[in-house]
Design a protein around this motif. Sequence first.
Motif, mmCIF file in Angstrom:
data_model
loop_
_atom_site.group_PDB
_atom_site.id
_atom_site.type_symbol
_atom_site.label_atom_id
_atom_site.label_comp_id
_atom_site.label_asym_id
_atom_site.label_seq_id
_atom_site.Cartn_x
_atom_site.Cartn_y
_atom_site.Cartn_z
ATOM 1 N N LYS A 60 0.780 -1.171 -0.133
ATOM 2 C CA LYS A 60 -0.061 -0.038 0.201
ATOM 3 C C LYS A 60 1.032 1.349 0.165
ATOM 4 O O LYS A 60 0.379 2.310 -0.710
ATOM 5 C CB LYS A 60 -0.864 -0.021 1.073
ATOM 6 N N ASP A 61 1.814 1.236 0.835
ATOM 7 C CA ASP A 61 2.889 2.249 0.600
ATOM 8 C C ASP A 61 3.365 2.743 -0.667
ATOM 9 O O ASP A 61 3.576 3.813 -0.949
ATOM 10 C CB ASP A 61 3.870 2.227 1.871
ATOM 11 N N GLN A 62 3.816 1.659 -1.298
ATOM 12 C CA GLN A 62 4.540 1.625 -2.557
ATOM 13 C C GLN A 62 3.454 2.544 -3.562
ATOM 14 O O GLN A 62 3.709 3.116 -4.233
ATOM 15 C CB GLN A 62 5.241 0.356 -3.164
ATOM 16 N N ILE A 63 2.269 1.810 -3.477
ATOM 17 C CA ILE A 63 1.330 2.292 -4.407
ATOM 18 C C ILE A 63 0.968 3.700 -4.167
ATOM 19 O O ILE A 63 0.941 4.598 -5.036
ATOM 20 C CB ILE A 63 -0.121 1.774 -4.237
ATOM 21 N N ARG A 64 0.989 4.235 -2.844
ATOM 22 C CA ARG A 64 0.772 5.693 -2.709
ATOM 23 C C ARG A 64 1.930 6.425 -3.052
ATOM 24 O O ARG A 64 1.742 7.440 -3.896
ATOM 25 C CB ARG A 64 0.624 6.043 -0.957
ATOM 26 N N GLU A 65 3.234 5.931 -2.647
ATOM 27 C CA GLU A 65 4.415 6.793 -3.242
ATOM 28 C C GLU A 65 4.314 6.855 -4.869
ATOM 29 O O GLU A 65 4.660 7.865 -5.541
ATOM 30 C CB GLU A 65 5.698 6.012 -3.156
ATOM 31 N N ALA A 66 4.171 5.866 -5.638
ATOM 32 C CA ALA A 66 3.893 5.824 -7.133
ATOM 33 C C ALA A 66 2.561 6.845 -7.307
ATOM 34 O O ALA A 66 2.843 7.591 -8.481
ATOM 35 C CB ALA A 66 3.528 4.430 -7.626
ATOM 36 N N ALA A 67 1.734 6.971 -6.741
ATOM 37 C CA ALA A 67 0.634 8.024 -7.191
ATOM 38 C C ALA A 67 1.027 9.372 -6.911
ATOM 39 O O ALA A 67 0.845 10.252 -7.612
ATOM 40 C CB ALA A 67 -0.546 7.428 -6.320
ATOM 41 N N GLU A 68 1.785 9.410 -5.679
ATOM 42 C CA GLU A 68 2.242 11.015 -5.529
ATOM 43 C C GLU A 68 3.337 11.207 -6.413
ATOM 44 O O GLU A 68 3.341 12.485 -7.075
ATOM 45 C CB GLU A 68 2.916 10.834 -3.997
ATOM 46 N N GLU A 69 4.189 10.490 -6.891
ATOM 47 C CA GLU A 69 5.174 10.574 -7.894
ATOM 48 C C GLU A 69 4.508 11.139 -9.159
ATOM 49 O O GLU A 69 5.064 11.793 -9.977
ATOM 50 C CB GLU A 69 6.235 9.548 -8.153
ATOM 51 N N SER A 70 3.713 10.112 -9.637
ATOM 52 C CA SER A 70 2.723 10.414 -10.800
ATOM 53 C C SER A 70 1.910 11.774 -10.980
ATOM 54 O O SER A 70 2.146 12.252 -11.987
ATOM 55 C CB SER A 70 1.764 9.307 -11.244
ATOM 56 N N ALA A 71 1.405 12.312 -9.730
ATOM 57 C CA ALA A 71 0.699 13.434 -9.634
ATOM 58 C C ALA A 71 1.759 14.471 -9.849
ATOM 59 O O ALA A 71 1.619 15.370 -10.484
ATOM 60 C CB ALA A 71 0.040 13.315 -8.322
ATOM 61 N N THR A 83 -7.884 8.470 -2.526
ATOM 62 C CA THR A 83 -8.950 7.792 -3.585
ATOM 63 C C THR A 83 -8.033 7.100 -4.494
ATOM 64 O O THR A 83 -8.574 5.885 -4.863
ATOM 65 C CB THR A 83 -9.459 9.017 -4.215
ATOM 66 N N ILE A 84 -7.017 7.775 -5.071
ATOM 67 C CA ILE A 84 -6.015 6.774 -6.140
ATOM 68 C C ILE A 84 -5.521 5.572 -5.541
ATOM 69 O O ILE A 84 -5.821 4.411 -6.064
ATOM 70 C CB ILE A 84 -5.140 7.530 -6.598
ATOM 71 N N VAL A 85 -5.252 5.635 -4.104
ATOM 72 C CA VAL A 85 -4.624 4.398 -3.545
ATOM 73 C C VAL A 85 -5.956 3.498 -3.291
ATOM 74 O O VAL A 85 -5.792 2.275 -3.779
ATOM 75 C CB VAL A 85 -4.056 4.924 -2.324
ATOM 76 N N SER A 86 -7.204 3.861 -2.972
ATOM 77 C CA SER A 86 -8.276 3.160 -2.599
ATOM 78 C C SER A 86 -8.698 2.378 -3.965
ATOM 79 O O SER A 86 -9.241 1.153 -3.880
ATOM 80 C CB SER A 86 -9.272 3.899 -1.974
ATOM 81 N N VAL A 87 -8.729 3.201 -4.889
ATOM 82 C CA VAL A 87 -9.194 2.428 -6.247
ATOM 83 C C VAL A 87 -8.267 1.546 -7.042
ATOM 84 O O VAL A 87 -8.704 0.660 -7.331
ATOM 85 C CB VAL A 87 -9.561 3.637 -7.222
ATOM 86 N N SER A 88 -7.146 2.077 -6.738
ATOM 87 C CA SER A 88 -5.996 0.819 -7.311
ATOM 88 C C SER A 88 -6.014 -0.413 -6.464
ATOM 89 O O SER A 88 -5.895 -1.357 -7.084
ATOM 90 C CB SER A 88 -4.276 1.582 -6.968
ATOM 91 N N PHE A 136 7.707 -7.138 -16.774
ATOM 92 C CA PHE A 136 9.329 -6.921 -16.639
ATOM 93 C C PHE A 136 9.693 -5.545 -17.227
ATOM 94 O O PHE A 136 10.767 -4.995 -16.849
ATOM 95 C CB PHE A 136 10.161 -7.924 -17.151
ATOM 96 N N MET A 137 8.780 -4.789 -17.847
ATOM 97 C CA MET A 137 9.134 -3.536 -18.343
ATOM 98 C C MET A 137 8.699 -2.337 -17.468
ATOM 99 O O MET A 137 8.769 -1.426 -17.803
ATOM 100 C CB MET A 137 8.644 -3.445 -19.699
ATOM 101 N N GLN A 138 8.278 -2.967 -16.466
ATOM 102 C CA GLN A 138 7.552 -1.896 -15.202
ATOM 103 C C GLN A 138 8.166 -2.170 -13.903
ATOM 104 O O GLN A 138 8.985 -3.345 -13.700
ATOM 105 C CB GLN A 138 6.029 -2.104 -15.096
ATOM 106 N N ALA A 139 8.559 -1.231 -12.811
ATOM 107 C CA ALA A 139 8.945 -1.165 -11.674
ATOM 108 C C ALA A 139 7.867 -2.409 -10.988
ATOM 109 O O ALA A 139 6.638 -1.877 -11.030
ATOM 110 C CB ALA A 139 9.009 0.019 -11.077
ATOM 111 N N GLN A 140 8.486 -3.224 -10.254
ATOM 112 C CA GLN A 140 7.580 -4.222 -9.455
ATOM 113 C C GLN A 140 8.166 -4.492 -8.312
ATOM 114 O O GLN A 140 9.630 -4.912 -8.576
ATOM 115 C CB GLN A 140 7.173 -5.300 -10.352
ATOM 116 N N PRO A 141 7.680 -4.864 -7.035
ATOM 117 C CA PRO A 141 8.194 -5.300 -5.996
ATOM 118 C C PRO A 141 9.034 -6.920 -6.351
ATOM 119 O O PRO A 141 8.159 -7.395 -7.230
ATOM 120 C CB PRO A 141 7.224 -5.253 -4.736
ATOM 121 N N MET A 142 9.941 -7.116 -5.710
ATOM 122 C CA MET A 142 10.837 -8.167 -5.938
ATOM 123 C C MET A 142 9.794 -9.487 -5.496
ATOM 124 O O MET A 142 9.615 -10.545 -6.074
ATOM 125 C CB MET A 142 12.082 -8.435 -5.220
ATOM 126 N N LEU A 143 8.776 -9.459 -4.551
ATOM 127 C CA LEU A 143 8.038 -10.454 -4.169
ATOM 128 C C LEU A 143 6.815 -10.396 -5.203
ATOM 129 O O LEU A 143 6.608 -11.741 -5.564
ATOM 130 C CB LEU A 143 7.167 -9.860 -2.759
#
Length: 178
Positions: A60-71, A83-88, A136-143
């Motif tokens: 959830k924190d990584q999703i938030r960081e990605a949304a903030e960076e994108s914004a 809202t973006i985090v919840s919808v994601s 593999f063309m996108q950033a993704q957590p190792m897990l």
Amino acid sequence: APAGGEWSGAQMPAYGQMPGGSYTPPPPPVRPKSIDLAVKLMQAGGVLALVNLLTVFLFKDQIREAAEESAAKSGQANVDIDTIVSVSIAFAVIFGLLGALLWFWMASANGKGKSWARIVASVFYGLSLLSLVASFMQAQPMLGRLLSLVSLAIGTGAMLMMWKKESTDYYNAVSRRP
């Protein structure tokens, strides 16, 4: 016909009975071990999809960081990040459940020897392979990446089992049954 035009009960033919006894349908085809293994692998894939679904909440924190960076990159400072985090997360849960249901549905249908299910499962496998390559063309957590690779390995095993000769014979035997 006897005199008087009537049949007596003893002379009345018995309709609906076959000479020589009743019909016994052939026994159902025996499901080969390759299909048993394919079904177990697909069920494991469904369980893994549910586990993968739970990891969304870990990130959830990584999703938030990605949304903030994108914004920030797009210059949209007034975007509601919550809202973006919840919808994601909601989309991830919906698609995760859908993925798990597809695994379990394919396990059931292929276990019953439905030829169409082997084709549909093969198409899903091809789509998952393309999806993995694209991921593999996108950033993704190792897990997440590791779970995707394990899922692909499970799918590969199921495909190999479903397309073995004894599996094909089973699908064909089931298709010929009335």
